[in-house]
Design an enzyme around this catalytic site. Sequence first.
Site, PDB file in Angstrom:
ATOM      1  N   ASN A   1      -0.142   3.501   6.153  1.00 26.67           N
ATOM      2  CA  ASN A   1       0.384   2.226   5.518  1.00 26.67           C
ATOM      3  C   ASN A   1       0.828   2.772   4.104  1.00 26.67           C
ATOM      4  OD1 ASN A   1       2.743   0.702   5.119  1.00 26.67           O
ATOM      5  ND2 ASN A   1       1.520  -0.420   6.216  1.00 26.67           N
ATOM      6  N   TRP A   2       1.500   2.726   3.647  1.00 29.66           N
ATOM      7  CA  TRP A   2       1.543   2.826   1.428  1.00 29.66           C
ATOM      8  C   TRP A   2       2.285   2.172   1.392  1.00 29.66           C
ATOM      9  CZ3 TRP A   2       2.744   9.151   0.482  1.00 29.66           C
ATOM     10  CH2 TRP A   2       1.589  10.046   0.945  1.00 29.66           C
ATOM     11  N   LYS A   3       3.190   1.392   2.118  1.00 32.39           N
ATOM     12  CA  LYS A   3       3.587  -0.199   1.975  1.00 32.39           C
ATOM     13  C   LYS A   3       4.982   0.213   0.498  1.00 32.39           C
ATOM     14  CE  LYS A   3      -0.131  -2.475   2.858  1.00 32.39           C
ATOM     15  NZ  LYS A   3      -0.546  -4.210   3.699  1.00 32.39           N
TER      16      LYS A   3
ATOM     17  N   HIS B   1       5.346  -5.322  11.664  1.00 34.41           N
ATOM     18  CA  HIS B   1       4.330  -5.172  10.763  1.00 34.41           C
ATOM     19  C   HIS B   1       4.714  -6.700  10.001  1.00 34.41           C
ATOM     20  CE1 HIS B   1       1.647  -4.743   6.921  1.00 34.41           C
ATOM     21  NE2 HIS B   1       1.183  -4.133   7.679  1.00 34.41           N
TER      22      HIS B   1
ATOM     23  N   GLU C   1       3.977  -7.986   7.770  1.00 36.35           N
ATOM     24  CA  GLU C   1       4.126  -8.031   6.629  1.00 36.35           C
ATOM     25  C   GLU C   1       5.595  -8.893   6.163  1.00 36.35           C
ATOM     26  OE1 GLU C   1       2.738  -5.272   4.250  1.00 36.35           O
ATOM     27  OE2 GLU C   1       0.644  -5.957   3.890  1.00 36.35           O
TER      28      GLU C   1
ATOM     29  N   GLU D   1      -3.707  -5.853  14.545  1.00 31.60           N
ATOM     30  CA  GLU D   1      -4.062  -6.290  12.698  1.00 31.60           C
ATOM     31  C   GLU D   1      -3.847  -7.971  12.480  1.00 31.60           C
ATOM     32  OE1 GLU D   1      -2.789  -2.225  10.692  1.00 31.60           O
ATOM     33  OE2 GLU D   1      -1.064  -4.277  10.621  1.00 31.60           O
TER      34      GLU D   1
ATOM     35  N   GLY E   1      -5.488  -6.422   4.199  1.00 29.98           N
ATOM     36  CA  GLY E   1      -5.194  -6.614   2.719  1.00 29.98           C
ATOM     37  C   GLY E   1      -5.954  -8.144   1.552  1.00 29.98           C
TER      38      GLY E   1
ATOM     39  N   SER F   1      -8.257  -4.401   6.422  1.00 33.01           N
ATOM     40  CA  SER F   1      -9.402  -3.814   5.466  1.00 33.01           C
ATOM     41  C   SER F   1     -10.174  -3.143   5.629  1.00 33.01           C
ATOM     42  CB  SER F   1      -9.842  -5.001   4.812  1.00 33.01           C
ATOM     43  OG  SER F   1      -9.282  -5.671   4.598  1.00 33.01           O
TER      44      SER F   1
ATOM     45  N   GLY G   1      -3.897   0.170   5.335  1.00 35.82           N
ATOM     46  CA  GLY G   1      -3.147   0.229   3.931  1.00 35.82           C
ATOM     47  C   GLY G   1      -3.748   0.041   2.759  1.00 35.82           C
TER      48      GLY G   1
HETATM   49  C1  PEP Z   1      -2.121  -3.220   6.320  1.00 39.20           C
HETATM   50  O1  PEP Z   1      -1.097  -2.958   5.804  1.00 39.20           O
HETATM   51  O2  PEP Z   1      -1.544  -2.390   7.758  1.00 39.20           O
HETATM   52  C2  PEP Z   1      -3.155  -2.967   6.625  1.00 39.20           C
HETATM   53  C3  PEP Z   1      -4.111  -3.101   7.713  1.00 39.20           C
HETATM   54  O3  PEP Z   1      -3.105  -3.304   4.945  1.00 39.20           O
HETATM   55  P1  PEP Z   1      -4.825  -3.291   4.201  1.00 39.20           P
HETATM   56  O4  PEP Z   1      -5.630  -2.206   4.914  1.00 39.20           O
HETATM   57  O5  PEP Z   1      -4.285  -3.071   3.320  1.00 39.20           O
HETATM   58  O6  PEP Z   1      -5.616  -4.312   4.905  1.00 39.20           O
END
Ligand code: PEP
Length: 262
Positions: A13-15, A99, A101, A171, A177, A217, A238
Amino acid sequence: MAAPVQGPFIAGNWKMNLGLREASALARQIVAAESEITDCSLVLIPPFTALGAVAAAIAGSPVALGAQDLFWEDQGAFTGEVSGPMLKDARCAYVLVGHSERRQLFGETDETVNRKVRAALRSGLSPIFCIGEVLAERDGGQTLDRIAAQLAQGLAGLSKEDMARVVIAYEPVWAIGTGRTASPGQAEEVHAHIRGRLREGYGNDTADCAIILYGGSVKPANSYSLFREKNIDGFLVGGASLDAGGFVAIAKEALRAYREEK
Ligand code: PEP
């Protein structure tokens, strides 16, 4: 439809990162390394603006394309929104739905998430349906109840056939993050709970075939130990997916565990 899934399922997931040039370059680097991780199913999830560039970069490779969100209507006066048929047209096979976010920053609820899951399926996309508890829920001992509620509400109205096309991503919000990862044991407890709920709701076939990803993470250093857990089928990555070397290393470590254990 997405290609049949095999081996570890690793989605990046490049956000809200990367312009066209950078997105295309990152996708090309991942395609170039794909022959080292052929047993993995890889999905790249760039921002909407880079879908075309990434689609071109991965064309002819087994790497699949996903989008980060969709609206539940197919077309009309919904300024700024993007629909399932549009994503299908842009060569997406997958779309993230719910998600954390989007839930936290953009007011998405279990009800709107359910509308989006159903819209994705209607358009021939596989939703990657994201669920997870916030820190206060974990500290309050409510994690499994919260997960059960998100599953029940987010998947309401889906048939067994629909469920065969849904990917679930657990998640924990406190791990996204933050650099703080759920321990393999913490993640496995929730993954086993999710599979158990699927077994109760849809039967053994659905539960046994379901792809349940962990996200929060994930890095090359924790991929192997997380993937060794019985009910972890892959990762939604992410931050670490923005670096081709890191993303491929996560896939390699998952593959090492997959070959040893599964
Ligand atoms: C995500 O955005 O779904 C995610 C898991 O981010 P990160 O790996 O940066 O925690």
